[in-house]
Design an enzyme around this catalytic site. Sequence first.
Site, mmCIF file in Angstrom:
data_model
loop_
_atom_site.group_PDB
_atom_site.id
_atom_site.type_symbol
_atom_site.label_atom_id
_atom_site.label_comp_id
_atom_site.label_asym_id
_atom_site.label_seq_id
_atom_site.Cartn_x
_atom_site.Cartn_y
_atom_site.Cartn_z
ATOM 1 N N GLY A 97 -1.662 -45.900 -26.546
ATOM 2 C CA GLY A 97 -0.665 -46.966 -26.569
ATOM 3 C C GLY A 97 -0.427 -47.561 -27.938
ATOM 4 O O GLY A 97 0.144 -48.631 -28.065
ATOM 5 N N CYS A 98 -0.864 -46.869 -28.985
ATOM 6 C CA CYS A 98 -0.616 -47.379 -30.330
ATOM 7 C C CYS A 98 0.369 -46.468 -31.039
ATOM 8 O O CYS A 98 0.333 -45.256 -30.872
ATOM 9 C CB CYS A 98 -1.904 -47.421 -31.133
ATOM 10 S SG CYS A 98 -3.181 -48.408 -30.367
ATOM 11 N N GLN A 99 1.212 -47.053 -31.855
ATOM 12 C CA GLN A 99 2.152 -46.255 -32.654
ATOM 13 C C GLN A 99 1.410 -45.537 -33.771
ATOM 14 O O GLN A 99 1.726 -44.422 -34.115
ATOM 15 C CB GLN A 99 3.221 -47.154 -33.255
ATOM 16 C CG GLN A 99 4.293 -47.559 -32.272
ATOM 17 C CD GLN A 99 5.370 -46.491 -32.125
ATOM 18 O OE1 GLN A 99 5.506 -45.624 -32.956
ATOM 19 N NE2 GLN A 99 6.116 -46.563 -31.040
#
Lengths: 405, 153
Positions: free
Chosen positions: B62-64
């Site tokens: 869920g992290c860019q």
Amino acid sequence: MEEIRQDFPILHEPTPGGGRLVYLDNAATSQKPRSVIDALQDYYETTNANVHRGVHVLAEKATQAYEDARIKVAEFIGAPDPRSVIFTRGTTEAINLVAWSWARPRLRPGDRIVVTRMEHHSNFVPWQAMARAAGAELVIADIRDDGTLDPDAFQRALDGPVKLVALAHVSNVLGTVNPVADLVARAREAGAVTVVDGAQGTPHVPVDVEAIGCDFYALSGHKMLGPTGSGALYGRLERLEAMEPFLYGGEMISKVHDDHSTWAEIPHKFEAGTPHIAGAIGLGEAVDYLRRLGPDRVHRWESDLATYTAARLREVPGVRVFGDLPERGGAVSFVTEGIHPHDLAQYLDQLGIAIRAGHLCAQPLLRRLGVTAVSRASVAFYNTAEEIGLLVDGLHRARSFFLRG
Amino acid sequence: MTRTIPCPKGEVPTIQAQADALEKEFRDFSDWTERYEHIIELGQALDPLPEELRRPEFEVPGCQSQVWLVCERADDGRLCFHGHSDSLIVRGLLAVLIRLCDRQRPEDILAWDLAFLETIGLQQHLTPSRTNGFVAMWRKIQECAARAAGREP
């Protein structure tokens, strides 16, 4: 230009930092002109009713407005018959409609689906999933180092039992404008059905589906000044006639017996449930706005401004711009040595400059470019060279902030 | 038992004490550049996570940007955290979380409320829409604490 900018209320909203907004994330979603915003409000204030079934005045008015919007979209993309335009939630749903209703029942083991290396996930993952489910093969036609599709690789990919070719009209990462008419002609020659992902096409380049010659063309409303949740699928009438419905429910039936049902005529066969009526009407209004400006003019402005953006970014030390292109559909992606794209976007955000960072929903392409994340500035016709100057200034400031010592 | 990361036992200041210290550090900054600079410095002070630990099982989803977070349990039951991000800002935010939670008891981590971040001007990172994954990193820490406390995360 100032007149055009006046049409977009959000461009005049102060940013949290108190400065002016420099919006360069148009490939993610475009801003909306006053006329579109008014059309939504006007619809709910004066017209709201469910379409296609009521006999009262409002229902007729709503149905008329909804169907008028369909005609506007059809005319905008050169579709000869409004029945060939199905309203969807956006490009993703439009592509999935083709994947489930056309491809899923027709794909056989050993068949081939061809996509390009520059597809957005929404024109990649559905085909990957369909190919896997059917035991078909997904072949990816590569790009050249300049960011254009490799025509030889594309031709090689077509050499086989190819059933479907899905390709982007305009790359959301590189800004490449693909020669879709030529590519579609070659795909048809190879016997394939063709799907063009027009998410970045309709906002940035003039579209004529008849001239392109494709079987399907998917578009997004919110990327072309329309409301979010609006979009459309164009399909050749004979293809749409031959397809089973995508979603089942109200609106899309003709007769419902205890043991079976028959389907409504197209396009309603593919519009189960209450559609996003306001969204479609807003999209129609967006089309009116774009037609007033002129899609050719819009494309020239945006391509020139994006080309200018690429050139200015290249002057900044340590910046690598992807794609060496004669024209651009608005998007310019780059990396900056020593600064993570995420950090750059966050820094620029503090200056009121909105750009995008990350994999841009195109991981297969980013692997080819050899990076895990990029920064992307994407312009629309309401952006100015002065704003690009602010972006470049911001980039210089970011470099001195992150790279000292 | 061999550990993925070193995790010695021993007492450390409480989470509250760490939070108070952070609050003091951030109190005097007058604008965002100073806050960002300090966050980046905190990240750069993190021990580097060995390359071989930057693997999918430790990745925070869920992290860019890419973020890895490894958690271990010391013999006295306290938790150790070690992590890395290729984004300087995210690494700094991770450093803030690690400073709060490193060598704390699982139950103390589970009882902690991140609302204090408002006092150090980091509340904007708490909204779920922020793609920097701050919330995702915090969730990962809490999952680890829940597992260590014998609860379902």
